[in-house]
Design a protein around this motif. Structure first.
Motif, short mmCIF file in Angstrom:
data_model
loop_
_atom_site.label_atom_id
_atom_site.label_comp_id
_atom_site.label_asym_id
_atom_site.label_seq_id
_atom_site.Cartn_x
_atom_site.Cartn_y
_atom_site.Cartn_z
N ASN A 164 1.07 -1.08 -0.13
CA ASN A 164 0.27 0.12 -0.43
C ASN A 164 0.78 1.12 -0.39
O ASN A 164 0.26 2.79 -0.83
N ALA A 165 1.88 1.60 0.61
CA ALA A 165 3.18 2.75 0.61
C ALA A 165 2.77 2.67 -0.54
O ALA A 165 3.83 3.70 -1.03
N HIS A 166 4.06 1.74 -1.45
CA HIS A 166 4.04 1.47 -2.70
C HIS A 166 3.82 2.46 -3.97
O HIS A 166 3.44 2.89 -4.39
N MET A 167 2.12 2.11 -3.57
CA MET A 167 0.91 1.94 -4.87
C MET A 167 0.99 3.59 -3.73
O MET A 167 0.37 4.24 -5.19
N THR A 168 0.61 4.02 -2.91
CA THR A 168 0.76 5.28 -2.59
C THR A 168 0.95 6.49 -3.13
O THR A 168 1.02 7.63 -3.39
N ARG A 169 2.83 6.12 -3.01
CA ARG A 169 3.43 7.04 -3.65
C ARG A 169 3.14 7.05 -5.43
O ARG A 169 4.03 8.00 -5.68
N CYS A 170 2.96 5.85 -5.59
CA CYS A 170 3.34 6.32 -7.13
C CYS A 170 1.95 6.41 -7.90
O CYS A 170 1.64 6.60 -8.65
N TYR A 171 0.63 6.20 -6.88
CA TYR A 171 -0.66 6.64 -8.02
C TYR A 171 -1.36 7.18 -6.55
O TYR A 171 -1.61 7.06 -5.16
N LYS A 172 -2.04 8.10 -6.92
CA LYS A 172 -3.84 8.94 -6.39
C LYS A 172 -4.78 7.86 -6.64
O LYS A 172 -4.86 8.01 -7.87
N GLU A 173 -5.01 7.17 -6.64
CA GLU A 173 -6.85 6.54 -7.03
C GLU A 173 -7.96 7.10 -5.87
O GLU A 173 -7.64 6.91 -4.88
N ASN A 174 -8.89 7.16 -6.23
CA ASN A 174 -10.35 6.83 -5.82
C ASN A 174 -11.63 5.92 -6.06
O ASN A 174 -11.28 6.62 -7.54
N LEU A 175 -12.32 5.58 -5.77
CA LEU A 175 -12.99 4.19 -5.79
C LEU A 175 -14.03 4.86 -6.19
O LEU A 175 -14.88 5.26 -5.47
N THR A 176 -15.32 4.85 -7.10
CA THR A 176 -16.32 5.16 -7.73
C THR A 176 -17.27 4.69 -8.49
O THR A 176 -16.75 2.90 -8.61
N ASP A 177 -18.27 4.44 -8.03
CA ASP A 177 -19.73 3.37 -8.78
C ASP A 177 -19.19 1.82 -8.62
O ASP A 177 -19.74 0.42 -9.07
N MET A 178 -19.44 2.05 -6.76
CA MET A 178 -18.78 0.94 -6.11
C MET A 178 -20.00 0.04 -5.88
O MET A 178 -20.96 0.12 -6.18
N VAL A 179 -20.06 -1.27 -6.26
CA VAL A 179 -21.19 -2.69 -6.12
C VAL A 179 -20.45 -3.38 -5.39
O VAL A 179 -19.32 -4.28 -5.41
N LEU A 180 -20.72 -4.04 -4.09
CA LEU A 180 -20.63 -4.99 -3.08
C LEU A 180 -21.15 -5.98 -3.72
O LEU A 180 -22.60 -5.90 -3.43
#
Length: 132
Positions: A50-66
């Motif tokens: 997660n630390a690696h991903m946070t360093r390389c990418y800024k992401e927000n998830l939408t249209d979520m279906v659970l």
């Protein structure tokens, strides 16, 4: 707590950039299956990823279906990843602040109110086309 409630907490923490909140939803021996990558076992490995991903990418998830199945021991999520490529990730195209919009999904196993397995899938070729 139902599987859907656990997933909502997990994804709310993801969208808030709250790694500790995500870790709180996981079992100590969580198996994290990364799209086109290795399986990482344990919260420490998850936090490192997660630390690696946070360093390389800024992401927000939408249209979520659970989805929930098997008495809450299995669950899934379908969503859109809205992201910005911040820093070049090894082996991938150069980052220049490109944005992307990518359909994705994750499968989960749960026990005792905690996530024990996370398996995420998305189309890497689609992502590469969007950031090149």
């Amino acid at each position: 707590m139902s599987a859907i409630e656990v997933l909502r907490r997990y994804y709310d923490a993801f969208n808030a950039g709250d790694t500790d909140g995500m870790l709180d939803c996981l079992s100590d021996d969580v198996a994290h299956h990364v799209n086109e990558g290795n399986i990482r076992v344990g919260k420490e490995k998850f936090a490192e990823f997660n630390a690696h991903m946070t360093r390389c990418y800024k992401e927000n998830l939408t249209d979520m279906v659970l989805f929930e199945a098997e008495n809450g021991t299995r669950a899934a999520a379908e969503f859109i990843v809205n992201g910005t490529y911040l820093t070049t990730d090894e082996g991938l195209p150069e980052a220049r602040g490109q944005t992307y919009r990518l359909p994705a999904g994750t499968f989960f196993s749960l026990a005792d109110g905690k996530i024990t397995r996370v398996v995420t899938y998305y189309n890497l070729a689609d992502w590469i086309r969007q950031v090149q």
